[in-house]
Design a protein around this motif. Structure first.
Motif, PDB file in Angstrom:
ATOM      1  N   MET A  80       0.839  -1.167   0.000  1.00 21.78           N
ATOM      2  CA  MET A  80       0.000   0.000   0.000  1.00 21.78           C
ATOM      3  C   MET A  80       0.892   1.242   0.000  1.00 21.78           C
ATOM      4  N   SER A  81       0.524   2.191  -0.812  1.00 25.11           N
ATOM      5  CA  SER A  81       1.335   3.389  -0.963  1.00 25.11           C
ATOM      6  C   SER A  81       0.539   4.617  -0.537  1.00 25.11           C
ATOM      7  N   LEU A  82       1.094   5.369   0.406  1.00 29.23           N
ATOM      8  CA  LEU A  82       0.470   6.608   0.864  1.00 29.23           C
ATOM      9  C   LEU A  82       0.985   7.760   0.014  1.00 29.23           C
ATOM     10  N   PRO A  83       0.148   8.758  -0.230  1.00 32.23           N
ATOM     11  CA  PRO A  83       0.644   9.940  -0.937  1.00 32.23           C
ATOM     12  C   PRO A  83       1.639  10.686  -0.041  1.00 32.23           C
ATOM     13  N   PRO A  84       2.477  11.521  -0.622  1.00 25.37           N
ATOM     14  CA  PRO A  84       3.382  12.317   0.216  1.00 25.37           C
ATOM     15  C   PRO A  84       2.567  13.143   1.226  1.00 25.37           C
ATOM     16  N   TYR A 123       1.636   9.190  10.469  1.00 25.04           N
ATOM     17  CA  TYR A 123       1.463   8.920   9.038  1.00 25.04           C
ATOM     18  C   TYR A 123       2.232   7.687   8.548  1.00 25.04           C
ATOM     19  N   PRO A 124       3.476   7.509   8.923  1.00 22.12           N
ATOM     20  CA  PRO A 124       4.203   6.339   8.417  1.00 22.12           C
ATOM     21  C   PRO A 124       3.620   5.000   8.884  1.00 22.12           C
ATOM     22  N   THR A 156      -1.961   2.050   7.674  1.00 17.74           N
ATOM     23  CA  THR A 156      -2.015   0.837   6.852  1.00 17.74           C
ATOM     24  C   THR A 156      -2.976   0.981   5.684  1.00 17.74           C
ATOM     25  N   SER A 157      -3.706   2.090   5.624  1.00 14.29           N
ATOM     26  CA  SER A 157      -4.660   2.294   4.546  1.00 14.29           C
ATOM     27  C   SER A 157      -4.715   3.775   4.190  1.00 14.29           C
ATOM     28  N   ALA A 158      -4.882   4.050   2.918  1.00 12.25           N
ATOM     29  CA  ALA A 158      -5.003   5.429   2.453  1.00 12.25           C
ATOM     30  C   ALA A 158      -6.471   5.822   2.288  1.00 12.25           C
TER      31      ALA A 158
END
Length: 159
Positions: free
Chosen positions: A1-5, A45-46, A49-51
């Motif tokens: 899973m990738s979080l936005p900046p 934020y880091p 586990t979900s955006a």
């Protein structure tokens, strides 16, 4: 899973966080509450586990920071009148035409006031309001409904 900046999150939601912080904490504490919310969000934020629903996550943090600020203020402010400890905090809102409405919102019971502010200032759905208040969506609907009924009754009495 990738979080936005994180900066993308700030750019997209800084107004919402600021508006909710000022509505819940008042003009004197609003900026501090918003700053605290962003600081806590950055630290957490880091570990997300979900955006999904990042806006709701931010507004929940903001709500909790505002409640912490009220608790801290009640512990540190000297009160001449013990009855003032039970008074509703001032809810900051638009000036002039809506000042009487914001005064009536400030007079609502705490849970109703929080639910109304999260729903209409934070623009959260009942699931997000419930998550922020630690209750169910049905209770969120009830709190908002009861608050609106009280506000309508107050408005009719003023006429």
């Amino acid at each position: 899973m990738s979080l936005p900046p994180f900066q993308s999150l700030v750019d997209a939601h800084w107004r919402d966080v600021g508006r909710l912080a000022h509505a819940l904490a008042g003009p004197d504490l609003g900026d501090d509450v918003a700053q605290q919310a962003w600081t806590q969000a950055l630290a957490a934020y880091p570990r997300l586990t979900s955006a999904r629903n990042l806006r709701g996550w931010l507004l929940t943090i903001t709500h909790r920071c505002a409640m912490d600020a009220h608790r801290a203020r009640r512990r540190t402010v000297a009160h001449d009148d013990p009855a003032s400890l039970t008074e509703a905090p001032v809810v900051a809102g638009p000036t002039e035409p809506d000042a009487d409405l914001w005064a009536r919102v400030a007079a609502l019971p705490e849970r109703q006031r929080e639910a109304v502010v999260l729903k209409y200032v934070g623009d959260l759905d009942h699931h997000a309001v419930a998550a922020s208040l630690g209750t169910t969506p049905a209770m969120s609907r009830r709190l908002v409904s009861d608050a609106l009924a009280t506000l309508r009754l107050d408005a009719e009495e003023l006429r």
